[in-house]
Design an enzyme around this catalytic site. Structure first.
Site, PDB file in Angstrom:
ATOM      1  N   HIS A 126       0.838  -1.207   0.000  1.00  0.00           N
ATOM      2  CA  HIS A 126       0.000   0.000   0.000  1.00  0.00           C
ATOM      3  C   HIS A 126       0.871   1.253   0.000  1.00  0.00           C
ATOM      4  CE1 HIS A 126      -3.716  -2.104   1.441  1.00  0.00           C
ATOM      5  NE2 HIS A 126      -2.831  -2.915   1.977  1.00  0.00           N
ATOM      6  N   TYR A 175      -1.793  -1.534   8.980  1.00  0.00           N
ATOM      7  CA  TYR A 175      -0.725  -2.246   8.269  1.00  0.00           C
ATOM      8  C   TYR A 175       0.244  -2.863   9.278  1.00  0.00           C
ATOM      9  CZ  TYR A 175      -2.215   1.425   4.972  1.00  0.00           C
ATOM     10  OH  TYR A 175      -2.935   2.299   4.221  1.00  0.00           O
ATOM     11  N   HIS A 204      -2.383  -3.249  -3.567  1.00  0.00           N
ATOM     12  CA  HIS A 204      -3.780  -3.112  -3.142  1.00  0.00           C
ATOM     13  C   HIS A 204      -4.724  -3.115  -4.353  1.00  0.00           C
ATOM     14  CE1 HIS A 204      -6.774  -0.718  -0.394  1.00  0.00           C
ATOM     15  NE2 HIS A 204      -7.262  -1.842  -0.826  1.00  0.00           N
ATOM     16  N   LYS A 242      -9.021   1.819  -6.422  1.00  0.00           N
ATOM     17  CA  LYS A 242      -8.178   2.959  -6.082  1.00  0.00           C
ATOM     18  C   LYS A 242      -6.810   2.749  -6.694  1.00  0.00           C
ATOM     19  CE  LYS A 242      -8.920   2.401  -1.492  1.00  0.00           C
ATOM     20  NZ  LYS A 242      -8.630   2.625  -0.092  1.00  0.00           N
ATOM     21  N   CYS A 297      -3.842   2.972  -5.185  1.00  0.00           N
ATOM     22  CA  CYS A 297      -2.897   2.396  -4.222  1.00  0.00           C
ATOM     23  C   CYS A 297      -2.340   1.061  -4.709  1.00  0.00           C
ATOM     24  CB  CYS A 297      -3.619   2.204  -2.880  1.00  0.00           C
ATOM     25  SG  CYS A 297      -2.653   1.394  -1.612  1.00  0.00           S
TER      26      CYS A 297
HETATM   27 ZN   LIG Z   1      -4.060   0.515   0.002  1.00  0.00          ZN
END
Ligand SMILES: [Zn+2]
Length: 156
Positions: free
Chosen positions: A10, A39, A115, A135, A137
């Site tokens: 990420h 995380y 991700h 997204k 990421c």
């Molecule tokens: Zn992420």
């Protein structure tokens, strides 16, 4: 110990010209209702690897995949204007490689992805394409980073 078969990369989605410390991250995640940083590892711009959650504890970083995965986040991911960008410094790139290689020794056969690579495959062609990303990421292609390392990752 829980079973680990996936490592997810990420970004913190913060601007490259700003500092976002592990303390800032902790505050941000607690505000979102997480019990600390979601995380397991956080990599600062200077390459420092911070352990932010014990691996034994299930993370809070990717919906539907938390139970069996490890989450690694690097500081950055947005340019100075707030647009998604691979802002990784050379130190971050190096630390990411070292961390992944170490985790591959502890958890052999782990799949490694970004991700965005876990977004739903809308057209069912077996590949997650940019238009399917939920997204941006982590704002870089994990697959091409891995192909540069001597250790071939185990893709499912
Ligand atoms: Zn992420």
């Amino acid at each position: 110990m829980r079973k680990i078969d996936l490592i997810v990369i990420h970004c913190s989605a913060t601007r490259e010209d700003r500092d976002f410390t592990e303390h800032n991250l902790d505050v941000a995640h607690r505000r979102r209702g997480f019990n600390g940083i979601g995380y397991h590892f956080y990599i600062r711009k200077n390459g420092d690897i911070k352990t932010t959650r014990p691996i034994e504890r299930v993370g809070a970083h990717v919906k539907g995949y938390n139970a069996h995965s490890i989450g690694i986040c690097y500081e950055g991911g947005l340019d100075a204007k707030g647009k998604p960008k691979d802002t990784r410094t050379e130190w971050q790139k190096h630390s990411l490689q070292v961390l992944i290689k170490t985790l591959q020794i502890d958890y052999p056969g782990c799949r490694i992805c970004g991700h965005r690579d876990l977004s739903p495959d809308l057209n069912g062609n077996g590949e997650i394409e940019p238009e399917e990303w939920i997204k941006a990421c982590p704002c870089f292609e994990v697959k091409s980073m891995l192909s540069k390392t001597a250790n071939t990752p185990c893709h499912k």
